[in-house]
Design an enzyme around this catalytic site. Structure first.
Site, PDB file in Angstrom:
ATOM      1  N   THR A 188       0.804  -1.229   0.000  1.00  0.00           N
ATOM      2  CA  THR A 188       0.000   0.000   0.000  1.00  0.00           C
ATOM      3  C   THR A 188       0.831   1.270   0.000  1.00  0.00           C
ATOM      4  OG1 THR A 188      -0.095   0.045   2.423  1.00  0.00           O
ATOM      5  CG2 THR A 188      -1.860  -1.142   1.270  1.00  0.00           C
ATOM      6  N   LYS A 189       2.154   1.150   0.007  1.00  0.00           N
ATOM      7  CA  LYS A 189       3.007   2.318   0.166  1.00  0.00           C
ATOM      8  C   LYS A 189       3.210   3.068  -1.165  1.00  0.00           C
ATOM      9  CE  LYS A 189       3.748   2.017   4.608  1.00  0.00           C
ATOM     10  NZ  LYS A 189       2.951   0.851   5.006  1.00  0.00           N
ATOM     11  N   THR A 190       3.966   4.141  -1.117  1.00  0.00           N
ATOM     12  CA  THR A 190       4.117   5.041  -2.267  1.00  0.00           C
ATOM     13  C   THR A 190       4.840   4.379  -3.432  1.00  0.00           C
ATOM     14  OG1 THR A 190       6.146   5.941  -1.278  1.00  0.00           O
ATOM     15  CG2 THR A 190       4.074   7.100  -0.820  1.00  0.00           C
TER      16      THR A 190
END
Length: 386
Positions: A188-190
């Protein structure tokens, strides 16, 4: 309004055909664990941040654990963490046998409050060996003030930059201002490697320990035994180690994602700007201040009058996935047993928990998804606060 989607996900990895091809090349190579691709990923990352050392690891949690161990954190020591953070920040402290202490947050950024940090240091005295500021949502902590508090007392500053990449602070990248920085590449991170993280530092002693400890304490890269004709056939274990290495399969995805990390940030920024424009006058809603240096990992609003759960339920019924970042540690059953701080000592984190709501924000969001989230959120808020 008719429903246009089964769901709008809260987050979705931005995976392209080139990303898939990069991973496929590694799969076809026959060497899929830690090797040359992982080394190239580390080089790319450290060059991007302009730091001398970067080490790919299996998760940011593993990275935090190694970072603390590299600073000789252990039994009897206190490490201060913000009350508003994911469990991993404090769990890594417990892995070392040390004790996490909680400091309150700023209500507008959800980051650790320097004044609260100073009070917590005063409370525990010389037992405090480190602090882990978390750049919540990708907004930078007040690092100048934190360093000014910690440096004279020789308190190590380990930045939890899980939300940060590629956010900045005073034109330097978040995660590069303290003694060690730890990044996350969770799904879910950048940017993502599926699971994984990176530890960066300018400290050669810490770097030497992390390099060895992340793979069983072995004194050199094992894969060189197979790739170098001059490598000896054996290796030595020189320190206590862990199985914290990143695979080449994951690193290939990370290397490919690195090429688009700034454009992905720009996409999230545009969505955040649009949200802010559309939501600025809504009744009962408070917006966190806009920060152009943010990584724009999360877009969080505060819902007043104890209506957060009602808004959440309405959005969920409309197919919009939201979240809460986070339930503070002192309100978690387990952490009540290992931390001493109470709701009375952490009023801002306690208050924020009842109001914060994270809306969908990811670089792969379609225009239809963005418009749908905006329309449904505005309609929901007007209905509830009319």
């Amino acid at each position: 309004m008719s429903r246009k989607f089964k769901t709008v996900p809260f987050a979705k990895p931005d995976i392209t055909r080139r990303d898939r091809h990069a991973v496929d090349r590694v799969l076809k190579s026959g060497w899929i664990t830690t090797a040359g691709v992982c080394a190239r990923f580390e080089d790319s990352f450290k060059n991007f941040l302009n730091v001398p050392y970067a080490f790919a690891v299996s998760s940011a949690t593993a990275g935090l654990h190694l970072a603390l161990l590299s600073q000789d954190i252990g039994e009897g020591d206190i490490v201060i963490v913000p009350a508003m953070t994911f469990a991993a920040t404090a769990e890594a402290v417990l892995y070392c046998g040390a004790t996490p202490a909680l400091a309150d947050i700023e209500p507008d950024t959800l980051n650790i409050a320097p004044a609260a940090l100073a009070r917590t240091i005063e409370k525990y005295g010389p037992r405090v060996k480190a602090v882990i500021p978390v750049h919540h949502s990708g907004r930078s902590c007040k690092m100048d003030e934190i360093l000014e508090i910690c440096r004279p007392k020789n308190i190590k500053v380990i930045e939890d930059a899980a939300h940060s990449f590629p956010g900045t602070c005073r034109n330097r990248y978040q995660g590069t201002l303290g003694d060690i920085g730890v990044y996350s590449f969770y799904a879910t991170k950048t940017m993502t490697t599926g699971e994984g993280g990176m530890v960066v530092t300018s400290d050669p002693k810490a770097a030497d320990f992390i390099r060895k400890a992340r793979l069983h304490g072995i004194d050199r890269d094992v894969w060189n035994r197979y790739s170098s004709p001059d490598a000896p056939p054996t290796y030595d274990v020189v320190c206590r180690g862990y199985k914290y290495n990143l695979t080449d399969t994951a690193a290939a995805l990370g290397l490919s994602q690195m090429k688009r990390v700034l454009s992905m940030k720009e996409s999230r920024k545009k969505i955040a700007l649009l949200y802010t424009k559309e939501f600025s006058d809504l009744p009962g809603i408070s917006l966190l201040p806009f920060d152009s240096e943010s990584s724009f990992h999360l877009y969080i609003v505060r819902v007043g009058r104890k209506k957060r759960d009602e808004v959440y339920a309405a959005l969920k019924a409309a197919g919009i996935c939201c979240s809460v970042h986070y339930r503070p540690l002192h309100l978690m059953s387990f952490f009540r047993t290992v931390t001493a701080e109470t709701e009375k000592e952490l009023p801002e984190a306690t208050s924020a928990y009842g109001e914060i709501l994270s809306l969908p924000l990811f670089s792969a969001m379609s225009r239809k998804e963005i418009k749908y989230v905006i329309a449904v959120f505005k309609r929901t808020v007007y209905n509830i606060f009319k």
